[in-house]
Scaffold this motif. Sequence first.
Motif, PDB file in Angstrom:
ATOM      1  N   ALA A  20       0.806  -1.224   0.000  1.00 20.94           N
ATOM      2  CA  ALA A  20       0.000   0.000   0.000  1.00 20.94           C
ATOM      3  C   ALA A  20       0.840   1.276   0.000  1.00 20.94           C
ATOM      4  CB  ALA A  20      -0.979   0.012   1.178  1.00 20.94           C
ATOM      5  N   ARG A  21       2.112   1.165  -0.375  1.00 21.24           N
ATOM      6  CA  ARG A  21       2.979   2.338  -0.425  1.00 21.24           C
ATOM      7  C   ARG A  21       3.721   2.382  -1.756  1.00 21.24           C
ATOM      8  NH1 ARG A  21       0.110   3.050   3.137  1.00 21.24           N
ATOM      9  NH2 ARG A  21       0.535   3.683   5.301  1.00 21.24           N
ATOM     10  N   HIS A  22       4.159   3.605  -2.140  1.00 16.62           N
ATOM     11  CA  HIS A  22       4.943   3.734  -3.354  1.00 16.62           C
ATOM     12  C   HIS A  22       6.173   2.843  -3.276  1.00 16.62           C
ATOM     13  CE1 HIS A  22       3.193   8.007  -4.257  1.00 16.62           C
ATOM     14  NE2 HIS A  22       2.351   7.027  -4.520  1.00 16.62           N
ATOM     15  N   ALA A  23       6.471   2.147  -4.368  1.00 19.59           N
ATOM     16  CA  ALA A  23       7.623   1.244  -4.410  1.00 19.59           C
ATOM     17  C   ALA A  23       8.649   1.769  -5.406  1.00 19.59           C
ATOM     18  CB  ALA A  23       7.162  -0.162  -4.764  1.00 19.59           C
ATOM     19  N   GLU A  24       8.591   1.296  -6.657  1.00 20.49           N
ATOM     20  CA  GLU A  24       9.475   1.824  -7.682  1.00 20.49           C
ATOM     21  C   GLU A  24       8.715   1.921  -8.982  1.00 20.49           C
ATOM     22  OE1 GLU A  24      12.716  -0.985  -7.747  1.00 20.49           O
ATOM     23  OE2 GLU A  24      11.857  -1.996  -9.499  1.00 20.49           O
ATOM     24  N   ALA A  25       9.352   2.507  -9.964  1.00 19.47           N
ATOM     25  CA  ALA A  25       8.675   2.755 -11.232  1.00 19.47           C
ATOM     26  C   ALA A  25       8.341   1.455 -11.956  1.00 19.47           C
ATOM     27  CB  ALA A  25       9.546   3.642 -12.121  1.00 19.47           C
ATOM     28  N   SER A  26       7.211   1.476 -12.624  1.00 23.23           N
ATOM     29  CA  SER A  26       6.790   0.385 -13.492  1.00 23.23           C
ATOM     30  C   SER A  26       6.070   1.027 -14.674  1.00 23.23           C
ATOM     31  CB  SER A  26       5.878  -0.575 -12.719  1.00 23.23           C
ATOM     32  OG  SER A  26       5.508  -1.680 -13.528  1.00 23.23           O
TER      33      SER A  26
ATOM     34  N   ALA B 138     -13.875  -3.581 -21.205  1.00 22.21           N
ATOM     35  CA  ALA B 138     -14.247  -2.843 -22.411  1.00 22.21           C
ATOM     36  C   ALA B 138     -14.379  -1.349 -22.153  1.00 22.21           C
ATOM     37  CB  ALA B 138     -15.556  -3.393 -22.970  1.00 22.21           C
ATOM     38  N   GLY B 139     -14.695  -0.958 -20.924  1.00 14.38           N
ATOM     39  CA  GLY B 139     -14.876   0.455 -20.606  1.00 14.38           C
ATOM     40  C   GLY B 139     -13.743   1.067 -19.815  1.00 14.38           C
ATOM     41  N   LEU B 140     -12.590   0.410 -19.800  1.00 13.17           N
ATOM     42  CA  LEU B 140     -11.473   0.848 -18.964  1.00 13.17           C
ATOM     43  C   LEU B 140     -10.426   1.578 -19.804  1.00 13.17           C
ATOM     44  CD1 LEU B 140      -9.831  -1.355 -16.249  1.00 13.17           C
ATOM     45  CD2 LEU B 140      -8.387  -0.179 -17.903  1.00 13.17           C
ATOM     46  N   GLU B 141      -9.954   2.709 -19.281  1.00 10.45           N
ATOM     47  CA  GLU B 141      -8.880   3.466 -19.917  1.00 10.45           C
ATOM     48  C   GLU B 141      -7.875   3.901 -18.860  1.00 10.45           C
ATOM     49  OE1 GLU B 141     -10.478   6.778 -21.993  1.00 10.45           O
ATOM     50  OE2 GLU B 141     -11.473   5.561 -23.541  1.00 10.45           O
ATOM     51  N   PHE B 142      -6.613   4.025 -19.271  1.00 12.52           N
ATOM     52  CA  PHE B 142      -5.589   4.548 -18.380  1.00 12.52           C
ATOM     53  C   PHE B 142      -5.408   6.048 -18.606  1.00 12.52           C
ATOM     54  CE2 PHE B 142      -3.664   0.120 -18.334  1.00 12.52           C
ATOM     55  CZ  PHE B 142      -4.026  -0.119 -17.020  1.00 12.52           C
ATOM     56  N   GLU B 143      -5.132   6.771 -17.546  1.00 14.25           N
ATOM     57  CA  GLU B 143      -4.822   8.200 -17.606  1.00 14.25           C
ATOM     58  C   GLU B 143      -3.302   8.345 -17.497  1.00 14.25           C
ATOM     59  OE1 GLU B 143      -6.659  10.847 -18.183  1.00 14.25           O
ATOM     60  OE2 GLU B 143      -8.504   9.670 -18.412  1.00 14.25           O
ATOM     61  N   ARG B 144      -2.650   8.415 -18.629  1.00 10.24           N
ATOM     62  CA  ARG B 144      -1.185   8.433 -18.643  1.00 10.24           C
ATOM     63  C   ARG B 144      -0.623   9.644 -17.910  1.00 10.24           C
ATOM     64  NH1 ARG B 144      -0.579   7.397 -25.134  1.00 10.24           N
ATOM     65  NH2 ARG B 144      -1.526   5.304 -25.218  1.00 10.24           N
ATOM     66  N   ASP B 145      -1.200  10.822 -18.174  1.00 10.03           N
ATOM     67  CA  ASP B 145      -0.673  12.033 -17.555  1.00 10.03           C
ATOM     68  C   ASP B 145      -0.777  11.968 -16.038  1.00 10.03           C
ATOM     69  OD1 ASP B 145      -0.134  12.979 -20.066  1.00 10.03           O
ATOM     70  OD2 ASP B 145      -1.907  14.270 -20.184  1.00 10.03           O
ATOM     71  N   ARG B 146      -1.885  11.443 -15.554  1.00  3.76           N
ATOM     72  CA  ARG B 146      -2.051  11.339 -14.109  1.00  3.76           C
ATOM     73  C   ARG B 146      -1.045  10.350 -13.526  1.00  3.76           C
ATOM     74  NH1 ARG B 146      -2.411  13.621  -9.536  1.00  3.76           N
ATOM     75  NH2 ARG B 146      -3.523  12.422  -7.935  1.00  3.76           N
ATOM     76  N   ALA B 147      -0.813   9.253 -14.219  1.00  3.86           N
ATOM     77  CA  ALA B 147       0.169   8.283 -13.739  1.00  3.86           C
ATOM     78  C   ALA B 147       1.570   8.878 -13.692  1.00  3.86           C
ATOM     79  CB  ALA B 147       0.152   7.041 -14.632  1.00  3.86           C
ATOM     80  N   VAL B 148       1.928   9.678 -14.705  1.00  5.23           N
ATOM     81  CA  VAL B 148       3.235  10.337 -14.738  1.00  5.23           C
ATOM     82  C   VAL B 148       3.369  11.325 -13.584  1.00  5.23           C
ATOM     83  CG1 VAL B 148       4.661  11.963 -16.038  1.00  5.23           C
ATOM     84  CG2 VAL B 148       3.636  10.003 -17.198  1.00  5.23           C
ATOM     85  N   ALA B 149       2.290  12.071 -13.313  1.00  6.92           N
ATOM     86  CA  ALA B 149       2.329  13.057 -12.231  1.00  6.92           C
ATOM     87  C   ALA B 149       2.518  12.389 -10.877  1.00  6.92           C
ATOM     88  CB  ALA B 149       1.040  13.882 -12.242  1.00  6.92           C
ATOM     89  N   ILE B 150       1.844  11.271 -10.652  1.00  9.55           N
ATOM     90  CA  ILE B 150       2.002  10.554  -9.380  1.00  9.55           C
ATOM     91  C   ILE B 150       3.422  10.003  -9.261  1.00  9.55           C
ATOM     92  CG2 ILE B 150       1.238   8.542  -8.056  1.00  9.55           C
ATOM     93  CD1 ILE B 150      -1.561   8.990  -9.228  1.00  9.55           C
ATOM     94  N   LEU B 151       3.948   9.489 -10.373  1.00  8.49           N
ATOM     95  CA  LEU B 151       5.308   8.977 -10.367  1.00  8.49           C
ATOM     96  C   LEU B 151       6.306  10.085 -10.043  1.00  8.49           C
ATOM     97  CD1 LEU B 151       7.397   6.741 -10.931  1.00  8.49           C
ATOM     98  CD2 LEU B 151       7.255   7.351 -13.362  1.00  8.49           C
TER      99      LEU B 151
ATOM    100  N   ASP C 149       5.927  12.636  -8.217  1.00  9.77           N
ATOM    101  CA  ASP C 149       5.860  13.002  -6.799  1.00  9.77           C
ATOM    102  C   ASP C 149       6.327  11.892  -5.872  1.00  9.77           C
ATOM    103  OD1 ASP C 149       4.906  15.498  -7.389  1.00  9.77           O
ATOM    104  OD2 ASP C 149       2.783  14.924  -7.196  1.00  9.77           O
ATOM    105  N   ALA C 150       6.542  10.694  -6.438  1.00  9.67           N
ATOM    106  CA  ALA C 150       6.912   9.544  -5.613  1.00  9.67           C
ATOM    107  C   ALA C 150       8.334   9.707  -5.090  1.00  9.67           C
ATOM    108  CB  ALA C 150       6.795   8.255  -6.416  1.00  9.67           C
ATOM    109  N   ARG C 151       8.575   9.201  -3.904  1.00 12.55           N
ATOM    110  CA  ARG C 151       9.877   9.249  -3.264  1.00 12.55           C
ATOM    111  C   ARG C 151      10.189   7.855  -2.679  1.00 12.55           C
ATOM    112  NH1 ARG C 151       9.863  13.069  -5.795  1.00 12.55           N
ATOM    113  NH2 ARG C 151      10.319  15.249  -5.275  1.00 12.55           N
ATOM    114  N   PRO C 152      11.446   7.486  -2.567  1.00 15.48           N
ATOM    115  CA  PRO C 152      12.625   8.269  -2.950  1.00 15.48           C
ATOM    116  C   PRO C 152      12.979   8.073  -4.417  1.00 15.48           C
ATOM    117  CG  PRO C 152      13.332   6.285  -1.830  1.00 15.48           C
ATOM    118  CD  PRO C 152      11.815   6.285  -1.798  1.00 15.48           C
ATOM    119  N   ALA C 153      13.499   9.108  -5.031  1.00 16.97           N
ATOM    120  CA  ALA C 153      13.802   9.055  -6.461  1.00 16.97           C
ATOM    121  C   ALA C 153      14.878   8.033  -6.778  1.00 16.97           C
ATOM    122  CB  ALA C 153      14.232  10.440  -6.953  1.00 16.97           C
TER     123      ALA C 153
END
Length: 393
Positions: free
Chosen positions: A148-154, A340-353, A355-359
């Motif tokens: 339940a916590r930020h881990a690393e980039a994927s 069938a009705g699912l889409e990813f929000e790329r920009d939102r995913a990039v923004a969360i990434l 802000d994620a720590r530690p870099a």
Amino acid sequence: MTDWGLIDPGAADATGTDDDAVLAAMVDVERALLRAWGSVLDEFLGPQADRLDVAALDREALRDGVARDAVPVVALVPVLRAQLEGAGLTADRLHLGATSQDIVDTALMLVSRDALAAARGSLVESGRTLAVLADAERQSPRIARSLARHAEASTLGVLAAGWLDGVGSAIAAIDSAVFPVQFGGAVGTGTAADATAGRAGAADEVRGELAGRLGLTDPGRAWHTERTPVLAIAAVAATVVAALGRIAGDVILLSREELGEVQLSGGGGSSAMPHKRNPVDAVAITAAAVEAPALLQVVASAAIAGDERSAGRWHAEWTSLRRLARLTRSASASASHLAAGLEFERDRAVAILADARPAGERPDRDVLAAASDRIVDHAVARFTALAEGGTRP
């Protein structure tokens, strides 16, 4: 008044698993048994088999019979015999050599087989959608989460590939399922069948014919109180629902407004908050996934059957197995609609990434890209092989 789905979102699709479907399956078994005897005894029993009419049966009388006899077949057989006699046909071959458990077990095998086959079709639809999504998003970065916590980039593609692997495992579980016919007579020895034919082994012949006519497996035995075949099917159903429950849980989390990495088309309304659009497909899948383990436990408990026919344990199995089949079919259909009705929000995913720590825990971009390609390619190839009926580890 019977249940009709008012408060049952996790099993909204009762097609093929309601009481009428089970009754029709029992009559199908009696019909096939007549034809099997016709083959074994070299008698023409086609007119008797064709005459059995499930639509003309009195449902209320059968329900009363279950309350009286604890099994539905005791009341069913005399009514079916009356149908034959009323048409001027002999009825002495109907239900010949069989016992109630032969009919009920075999009917529930038919119901389970057809429900899981329908579920497989929906899973293939879901998988095809997820395969396209995984391929399209293989290089779209996001932050993975661990405990339940930020881990690393994927990548979003890796996320979709993980869902696709779950769908593939669900398909593999269904493909592994075996649906055996049941035929053993009063105490599983088949003596009535052997005596009727006047030779040892006639029960085996009838069982083989019955299995072939119904499209079931001939297990080479009666399994009246050896309940592992039912437990195996229940475990398959629970496996499918669990795999879909994982996907639904991810979607519910990631589609929250504060995250927004996932967007869903449509959605259900709220009686108090008109602005809300609830993730109804994911909710329905989750409801099924919460319920399924308890049903599996009932089937597992019932498997410790005793004597030549278990008192109460066998009876407890019926609704739990049927419910699992229904949940599997319903959850799989909901998953197809969800995907069938699912889409990813790329920009939102990039923004969360961002802000994620530690870099410092972010892997090299080229390394991540190569890993994402490998994971997505493997998941798509595995699903494709499974969907087409092949096998892949």
